[in-house]
Design a protein around this motif. Structure first.
Motif, mmCIF file in Angstrom:
data_model
loop_
_atom_site.group_PDB
_atom_site.id
_atom_site.type_symbol
_atom_site.label_atom_id
_atom_site.label_comp_id
_atom_site.label_asym_id
_atom_site.label_seq_id
_atom_site.Cartn_x
_atom_site.Cartn_y
_atom_site.Cartn_z
ATOM 1 N N CYS A 1 -14.640 26.154 27.819
ATOM 2 C CA CYS A 1 -15.273 26.762 26.633
ATOM 3 C C CYS A 1 -16.392 25.912 26.071
ATOM 4 O O CYS A 1 -16.300 24.684 26.018
ATOM 5 N N TRP A 2 -17.487 26.578 25.688
ATOM 6 C CA TRP A 2 -18.433 25.960 24.772
ATOM 7 C C TRP A 2 -18.973 27.036 23.861
ATOM 8 O O TRP A 2 -18.841 28.235 24.128
ATOM 9 N N SER A 3 -19.565 26.588 22.781
ATOM 10 C CA SER A 3 -19.943 27.495 21.700
ATOM 11 C C SER A 3 -21.189 28.309 22.046
ATOM 12 O O SER A 3 -22.037 27.876 22.825
ATOM 13 N N LEU B 1 -2.356 20.719 21.548
ATOM 14 C CA LEU B 1 -2.616 19.961 22.767
ATOM 15 C C LEU B 1 -3.007 18.534 22.386
ATOM 16 O O LEU B 1 -3.549 18.305 21.301
ATOM 17 N N THR B 2 -2.781 17.601 23.289
ATOM 18 C CA THR B 2 -3.332 16.261 23.081
ATOM 19 C C THR B 2 -4.854 16.376 23.200
ATOM 20 O O THR B 2 -5.364 17.315 23.790
ATOM 21 N N ILE B 3 -5.548 15.404 22.629
ATOM 22 C CA ILE B 3 -7.000 15.543 22.576
ATOM 23 C C ILE B 3 -7.685 14.270 23.044
ATOM 24 O O ILE B 3 -7.220 13.160 22.765
ATOM 25 N N LYS B 4 -8.755 14.463 23.807
ATOM 26 C CA LYS B 4 -9.518 13.321 24.316
ATOM 27 C C LYS B 4 -10.994 13.730 24.330
ATOM 28 O O LYS B 4 -11.314 14.870 24.660
ATOM 29 N N THR B 5 -11.887 12.794 23.974
ATOM 30 C CA THR B 5 -13.322 13.122 23.972
ATOM 31 C C THR B 5 -14.056 12.299 25.024
ATOM 32 O O THR B 5 -13.859 11.092 25.124
ATOM 33 N N HIS B 6 -14.879 12.973 25.816
ATOM 34 C CA HIS B 6 -15.735 12.298 26.797
ATOM 35 C C HIS B 6 -17.170 12.323 26.291
ATOM 36 O O HIS B 6 -17.648 13.369 25.847
ATOM 37 N N GLU B 7 -17.836 11.164 26.376
ATOM 38 C CA GLU B 7 -19.241 11.115 25.989
ATOM 39 C C GLU B 7 -20.072 11.111 27.268
ATOM 40 O O GLU B 7 -19.920 10.236 28.104
ATOM 41 N N VAL B 8 -20.951 12.074 27.394
ATOM 42 C CA VAL B 8 -21.840 12.097 28.559
ATOM 43 C C VAL B 8 -23.284 12.060 28.070
ATOM 44 O O VAL B 8 -23.563 12.346 26.904
ATOM 45 N N SER C 1 -5.972 22.362 29.424
ATOM 46 C CA SER C 1 -4.818 22.886 30.153
ATOM 47 C C SER C 1 -3.596 22.236 29.535
ATOM 48 O O SER C 1 -3.712 21.223 28.842
ATOM 49 N N LYS C 2 -2.447 22.815 29.797
ATOM 50 C CA LYS C 2 -1.232 22.286 29.188
ATOM 51 C C LYS C 2 -1.030 20.824 29.566
ATOM 52 O O LYS C 2 -0.711 19.997 28.728
ATOM 53 N N GLU C 3 -1.266 20.520 30.836
ATOM 54 C CA GLU C 3 -1.025 19.147 31.271
ATOM 55 C C GLU C 3 -2.103 18.156 30.848
ATOM 56 O O GLU C 3 -1.802 17.049 30.434
ATOM 57 N N MET C 4 -3.383 18.569 30.992
ATOM 58 C CA MET C 4 -4.483 17.655 30.673
ATOM 59 C C MET C 4 -4.743 17.585 29.185
ATOM 60 O O MET C 4 -5.409 16.667 28.707
ATOM 61 N N GLY C 5 -4.314 18.590 28.449
ATOM 62 C CA GLY C 5 -4.629 18.655 27.032
ATOM 63 C C GLY C 5 -6.042 19.178 26.809
ATOM 64 O O GLY C 5 -6.646 19.780 27.703
ATOM 65 N N TYR C 6 -6.540 18.878 25.623
ATOM 66 C CA TYR C 6 -7.844 19.381 25.173
ATOM 67 C C TYR C 6 -8.873 18.290 25.440
ATOM 68 O O TYR C 6 -8.896 17.265 24.755
ATOM 69 N N GLN C 7 -9.693 18.474 26.464
ATOM 70 C CA GLN C 7 -10.635 17.440 26.889
ATOM 71 C C GLN C 7 -12.032 17.842 26.443
ATOM 72 O O GLN C 7 -12.690 18.674 27.088
ATOM 73 N N ARG C 8 -12.444 17.246 25.335
ATOM 74 C CA ARG C 8 -13.760 17.592 24.792
ATOM 75 C C ARG C 8 -14.854 16.904 25.584
ATOM 76 O O ARG C 8 -14.707 15.758 26.012
ATOM 77 N N ILE C 9 -15.970 17.579 25.715
ATOM 78 C CA ILE C 9 -17.145 17.000 26.366
ATOM 79 C C ILE C 9 -18.302 17.174 25.381
ATOM 80 O O ILE C 9 -18.590 18.296 24.950
ATOM 81 N N ASN C 10 -18.933 16.049 25.017
ATOM 82 C CA ASN C 10 -19.854 16.112 23.881
ATOM 83 C C ASN C 10 -21.142 16.882 24.160
ATOM 84 O O ASN C 10 -21.822 17.305 23.222
ATOM 85 N N LYS C 11 -21.486 17.087 25.456
ATOM 86 C CA LYS C 11 -22.678 17.897 25.767
ATOM 87 C C LYS C 11 -22.354 18.820 26.927
ATOM 88 O O LYS C 11 -22.179 18.374 28.049
ATOM 89 N N LEU C 12 -22.304 20.102 26.636
ATOM 90 C CA LEU C 12 -22.093 21.053 27.744
ATOM 91 C C LEU C 12 -23.245 22.029 27.861
ATOM 92 O O LEU C 12 -23.258 22.896 28.730
#
Ligand code: PML
Length: 249
Positions: A188-190, A74-81, A202-213
């Motif tokens: 998902c989170w660990s 998947l494409t990957i993007k990271t969000h910092e919150v 998701s297939k369309e959005m890719g892998y959208q990481r969120i640094n704090k869940l």
């Protein structure tokens, strides 16, 4: 070349039948010559986990006879919150963007309180919001997948990403799961108390990481697949659990 599926499960107060506190799990594909290394990598993963020391562990390997499918990452993007609360909000916004109704998202979040010691994924129907797998706290374990190191390292270097085994494993799983059309999205989170980054995929959005869940110290993990699979349930489960997949960039 023939590949073997190598898998590990570690628990405290666990048994072969599967009770106890989940500590760690892992999945690899290996050639025969590499099995020793693969088993060692999984052993190491389980023995150094911050959920604690396991007193039960199973590592097994099995030859794969089916052809292995190749799937792009998947494409990957990271969000910092700035906080876990904001991270949760953002995860809900992303799930909504993927087409999941608000009330289904909220219902799914409530399942986390009910099933707090999951080892696999919960499958939630996007129409009713009901949990649709019947696997209890075992959940559905996605298996038989890997990403050959050379190729992964090339990918990571190209995107300037760290060679990070946890992200690699999660991205392998998310890429496999979202490639099947019945998967609408994943959250998902660990369950590692020292790891708070998670993702929506998701297939369309890719892998959208969120640094704090979640907060540090929290051992509640989450893996929910939002699915639209009423007609092809058996095939879908077969895909998740049995279809061998290599991620290839
Ligand atoms: C896990 O520990 O199994 C889940 C980790 C999810 C996030 C990985 C990342 O992208 O950093």
């Amino acid at each position: 070349e023939r590949y073997y599926s190598v898998r590990m499960r570690a628990a405290r107060n666990g048994t072969y039948e599967g009770d106890g506190k989940h500590i760690s799990g892992g999945e690899l594909l290996s050639t025969y010559n590499n099995i020793k290394q693969a088993v060692n990598a999984l052993l190491d993963k389980a023995l150094t986990h911050s959920r604690g020391n396991p007193d039960f562990m199973q590592i097994q390997f099995e030859a794969i006879t089916e052809p292995i499918e190749c799937i792009p990452p998947l494409t990957i993007k990271t969000h910092e919150v700035e906080s876990a609360d904001r991270g949760k909000e953002l995860s809900q916004e992303l799930l909504a963007k993927a087409g999941i109704q608000r009330k289904v998202i909220e219902k799914a979040y409530r399942y986390l309180e009910k099933y707090s010691n999951m080892r696999g994924a919960m499958l939630v129907d996007i129409h009713s919001g009901e949990r649709v797998d019947d696997r209890g706290s075992k959940g559905v374990r996605v298996s038989r997948m890997d990403w050959l190191n050379d190729n992964f390292e090339k990918w990571a270097a190209h995107y300037g990403l760290p060679n990070h085994s946890r992200m690699k494993e999660a991205l392998i799983l998310a890429s496999k799961v979202s490639a099947y059309p019945a998967t609408v999205a994943e959250l998902c989170w660990s369950d590692d108390p020292e790891y708070i980054t998670g993702y929506v995929a998701s297939k369309e959005m890719g892998y959208q990481r969120i640094n704090k869940l979640k907060e540090y110290g929290d051992e509640q993990g989450c893996r929910i697949f939002f699915v639209d699979a009423s007609r092809e349930w058996d095939r879908y489960l077969y895909y998740l659990e049995k279809q061998p997949v290599f991620i290839h960039w």
